[in-house]
Design an enzyme around this catalytic site. Structure first.
Site, PDB file in Angstrom:
ATOM      1  N   TYR A  62      -5.563   0.549   9.064  1.00  0.00           N
ATOM      2  CA  TYR A  62      -6.700   0.916   8.225  1.00  0.00           C
ATOM      3  C   TYR A  62      -8.007   0.496   8.878  1.00  0.00           C
ATOM      4  O   TYR A  62      -8.769  -0.291   8.338  1.00  0.00           O
ATOM      5  CB  TYR A  62      -6.561   0.312   6.823  1.00  0.00           C
ATOM      6  CG  TYR A  62      -5.433   0.909   6.038  1.00  0.00           C
ATOM      7  CD1 TYR A  62      -5.556   2.162   5.449  1.00  0.00           C
ATOM      8  CD2 TYR A  62      -4.218   0.243   5.902  1.00  0.00           C
ATOM      9  CE1 TYR A  62      -4.506   2.738   4.738  1.00  0.00           C
ATOM     10  CE2 TYR A  62      -3.165   0.805   5.193  1.00  0.00           C
ATOM     11  CZ  TYR A  62      -3.320   2.048   4.619  1.00  0.00           C
ATOM     12  OH  TYR A  62      -2.294   2.619   3.928  1.00  0.00           O
ATOM     13  N   ASP A 118       0.795  -1.222   0.000  1.00  0.00           N
ATOM     14  CA  ASP A 118       0.000   0.000   0.000  1.00  0.00           C
ATOM     15  C   ASP A 118       0.830   1.275   0.000  1.00  0.00           C
ATOM     16  O   ASP A 118       0.439   2.291  -0.557  1.00  0.00           O
ATOM     17  CB  ASP A 118      -0.945   0.023   1.200  1.00  0.00           C
ATOM     18  CG  ASP A 118      -0.214   0.303   2.508  1.00  0.00           C
ATOM     19  OD1 ASP A 118       0.677  -0.486   2.856  1.00  0.00           O
ATOM     20  OD2 ASP A 118      -0.535   1.310   3.170  1.00  0.00           O
ATOM     21  N   ASP A 127       5.633   0.266   3.217  1.00  0.00           N
ATOM     22  CA  ASP A 127       5.856  -0.966   3.961  1.00  0.00           C
ATOM     23  C   ASP A 127       5.688  -2.177   3.047  1.00  0.00           C
ATOM     24  O   ASP A 127       5.575  -2.044   1.829  1.00  0.00           O
ATOM     25  CB  ASP A 127       4.908  -1.041   5.159  1.00  0.00           C
ATOM     26  CG  ASP A 127       3.462  -0.743   4.751  1.00  0.00           C
ATOM     27  OD1 ASP A 127       3.100  -1.054   3.600  1.00  0.00           O
ATOM     28  OD2 ASP A 127       2.702  -0.196   5.567  1.00  0.00           O
ATOM     29  N   GLU A 169       5.745   9.784   3.159  1.00  0.00           N
ATOM     30  CA  GLU A 169       5.408   8.437   2.676  1.00  0.00           C
ATOM     31  C   GLU A 169       4.433   8.499   1.507  1.00  0.00           C
ATOM     32  O   GLU A 169       3.401   9.165   1.578  1.00  0.00           O
ATOM     33  CB  GLU A 169       4.795   7.602   3.796  1.00  0.00           C
ATOM     34  CG  GLU A 169       4.571   6.148   3.395  1.00  0.00           C
ATOM     35  CD  GLU A 169       4.147   5.273   4.554  1.00  0.00           C
ATOM     36  OE1 GLU A 169       4.315   4.054   4.467  1.00  0.00           O
ATOM     37  OE2 GLU A 169       3.635   5.815   5.565  1.00  0.00           O
TER      38      GLU A 169
END
Length: 643
Positions: free
Chosen positions: A247, A96, A99, A486
């Site tokens: 999430y 995603d 990571d 990120e």
């Protein structure tokens, strides 16, 4: 496998907390006022790079066509277990963000948005359409695997906490690859509903190029939706221990069910799905407190539902149009009901991490609703402020331009685009040496030394859009500042749509500039007879005046996204060419040049030769102008059919 102990690293879970702006929280920005005409962004290059980013996020066995060579195969044993006598294979999909976990809820939303971008803008995508479709299919291949067992949907692969405590390349990772599923007794309607939406939207995007593949996608979408609706419940309660630090679903699952039904209706035209939307939409109304008409992102679908259904042929559509208009009014800075804050440089802001996700997702909806409003000749009323569709496109373009470098720091927030962009992004694969340069395995504990280095990342994750600056337009290029540094798939996915429209606007600007130069040459040629005491060529003069008017109208239509202006520009340009040709024929210029030959004409009648070349070039430019303008008009005002 167990995780090796490593140096504690900044935890990148804040990106999972979506913003919830409060009424009245918006404030008017001090917008940078540099004319858009002075911006020189290569939107086509930005589009290509934004799609290329997804290749850097791939998990699984990479194809020979992989264009980011520093990435190699990873997670080739994901799944690989027998469930209900069926062999499970969960290889593939996307990581995603920075990571190495596959979170299927945001991955599915990213896929839905990629597909929606292709559905809306495929005719403008040119050579970028193929990699965009490949990006979609990379996800749908994986989702077909995740939904292959009846009554089960796989929602995540990898343990987030273990992964986030290690700084490892995906090719090396030795953290647990545990997979988590929702089922009939432990449901997860939000992740299942979003996967159903992604499969349905993708079936539409892929239908023209691969109908035999698209049909099973739609069939599976129906099956997954039925499962999500029949066994209702949140994955927060089923697998929340593993998903909720990253999430968690804050808006409930009713919005995903209605979102999925809307996409299934658009893809299948079956009344069952439109009836589902109409019979259940009240569940998103107060006193339900899980979301807002002004929210849209991986968690909350409310604004997306309203904008999507506004352009569909569905009963009681006006209620969705009204809510879509209300969403627009919540975003525009000049609206009395503005919900969104803006930085001094003009970037949209909402509470929570990874802010750029709001800018790209909300801008995408503005574009889609602007196109619908333009086609239906609607003006949006925000209390006492009338908003034209062109204003929505203007604001969306402002957001894209900000991302690409038109901001107080003169910095592109897309990696690899422009001269100045983030060099130390929060991304494991980008920040660690590639397996080509460092074949030896880098253990969990060893990766921390690379994380804390001050050097730029050795591998450029081209196209990645980072979380972006703070609300004061300040950005610290730091891996540790994951909230701002990120990248994520759901930031990039909505951006794919508008960059292509912007490219055609930019191309038209270049064409109009060339027409201006042609006009200058024409004016000089028309003035030459006066220096010799000859009569003025009235046809030529009329051509110059009309050309001047067409350029002004064309540039105005381009800037303001007014299709009526662009159509007038094309008509006047055509009339201009006709007048130039008639003038030339009356003076027998073409015949004289042909009779004398090019070489002799240049020696004896240079003025006539230049005039012939001028008209010929004018015709050629008009052909390019017509092609570009018609494509732009088409994509500002889409066909009336919802599909």
């Amino acid at each position: 496998m167990s995780s090796s102990g490593g140096t504690p690293l900044p935890h990148a879970s804040a990106r999972a907390t979506p913003g919830r702006a409060k009424l009245g929280s918006g404030r008017a920005p001090t917008i940078i006022t540099t004319s858009l005409a002075t911006l020189k962004h290569d939107y086509g290059d930005a589009l290509s790079k934004s799609i290329l980013f997804f290749e850097g996020q791939r998990s699984g066995k990479l194809p020979s066509s992989q264009r980011m060579p520093w990435r190699q195969d990873s997670a080739l044993r994901d799944g690989f277990q027998t469930v209900n006598k069926k062999q499970i294979d969960l290889v593939g999909g996307y990581y995603d963000a920075g990571d190495n976990v596959k979170f299927n809820f945001p991955m599915a939303f990213s896929t839905t948005m990629l597909a929606w971008s292709v559905i809306e803008f495929h005719e403008l995508m040119g050579s970028d359409l193929k990699p965009a479709l490949e990006a979609i299919q990379w996800a749908t291949d994986y989702f077909l695997k995740c939904t292959s067992v009846p009554g089960v949907v796989y929602a995540q692969v990898g343990e987030g906490h273990a992964d986030h405590n290690c700084w490892e390349r995906p090719e090396d990772m030795d953290t647990p690859r545990t997979f988590f599923a929702v089922n009939t007794t432990s449901p997860g309607s939000e992740v299942s509903g979003e996967i159903a939406a992604a499969l349905a939207a993708s079936s539409m995007a892929l239908r023209a190029s691969n109908r035999t593949y698209a049909a099973p996608l739609l069939s599976r979408a129906k099956t997954v939706f039925k499962f999500a609706d029949t066994y209702q419940g949140s994955y927060n309660d089923s697998i929340g221990l593993w998903v909720c630090s990253f999430y968690c679903d804050y808006s409930g699952y009713q919005d995903e069910l209605i979102w999925a039904a809307a996409w299934l209706y658009r893809a299948s035209k079956l009344p069952f799905y439109s009836n589902y939307v109409l019979n259940n939409f009240h569940k998103l109304e107060p006193p339900y407190s899980g979301g807002s008409f002004a929210e849209f992102g991986w968690d909350t679908k409310h604004a997306g539902i309203n904008v999507l259904i506004s352009k569909m042929d569905m009963d009681r559509r006006n209620q969705f149009i009204d809510k879509a208009d209300k969403f627009v009014c919540s975003v525009l800075p000049e609206s009395p009901t503005n919900f969104v804050s803006y930085s001094p440089g003009g970037l949209m802001f909402k509470a929570g991490g990874s802010n750029m996700q709001h800018s790209t997702a909300l801008s995408f909806l503005l574009i889609v609703h602007a196109r619908f409003s333009s086609r239906t000749k609607r003006v949006i009323n925000c209390s006492n402020v009338a908003i034209k569709p062109s204003r929505l496109l203007q604001l969306a373009r402002q957001q894209v331009d900000y991302i690409l470098g038109h901001n107080p720091l003169n910095m592109s927030y897309m990696v690899g685009y422009g001269k100045k962009y983030p060099k130390k992004i929060h991304h494991r694969g980008s920040s660690l040496p590639s397996t080509r340069d460092h074949p030896q395995k880098i253990q969990c504990s060893q990766g921390a030394s690379y994380f804390f280095r001050s050097d730029p990342n050795p591998n450029v994750l081209v196209g990645a859009v980072v979380g972006g600056p703070d609300i004061k337009d300040q950005y610290e290029d730091s891996r540790a500042d994951f909230v701002h540094s990120e990248p994520t798939t759901y930031i990039n996915a909505p951006l794919v749509g508008y960059t292509r429209v912007a490219k055609f606007k930019s191309r038209l600007s270049q064409i109009i500039l060339i027409q201006g130069l042609i006009l200058l040459v024409g004016a000089l040629l028309n003035a030459l007879p006066l220096t010799k005491g000859e009569d003025l060529d009235l046809l030529g003069l009329s051509s110059i005046i009309l050309s001047f008017l067409s350029i002004i109208i064309g540039e105005s239509g381009r800037r303001r996204s007014r299709s009526s202006f662009l159509k007038t520009y094309l008509i006047l340009s055509f009339v201009t060419i006709c007048l130039s040709l008639v003038s030339a024929l009356k003076k027998n210029i073409f015949l004289k040049v042909l009779q004398n030959g090019i070489a002799n004409s240049w020696e004896k009648e240079r003025v006539q030769f230049i005039e012939v070349a001028h008209i010929s070039f004018e015709v050629l430019v008009l052909i390019f102008a017509a092609s570009t303008t018609l494509s732009l008009i088409h994509n500002m005002s889409p066909p009336k059919r919802s599909s």
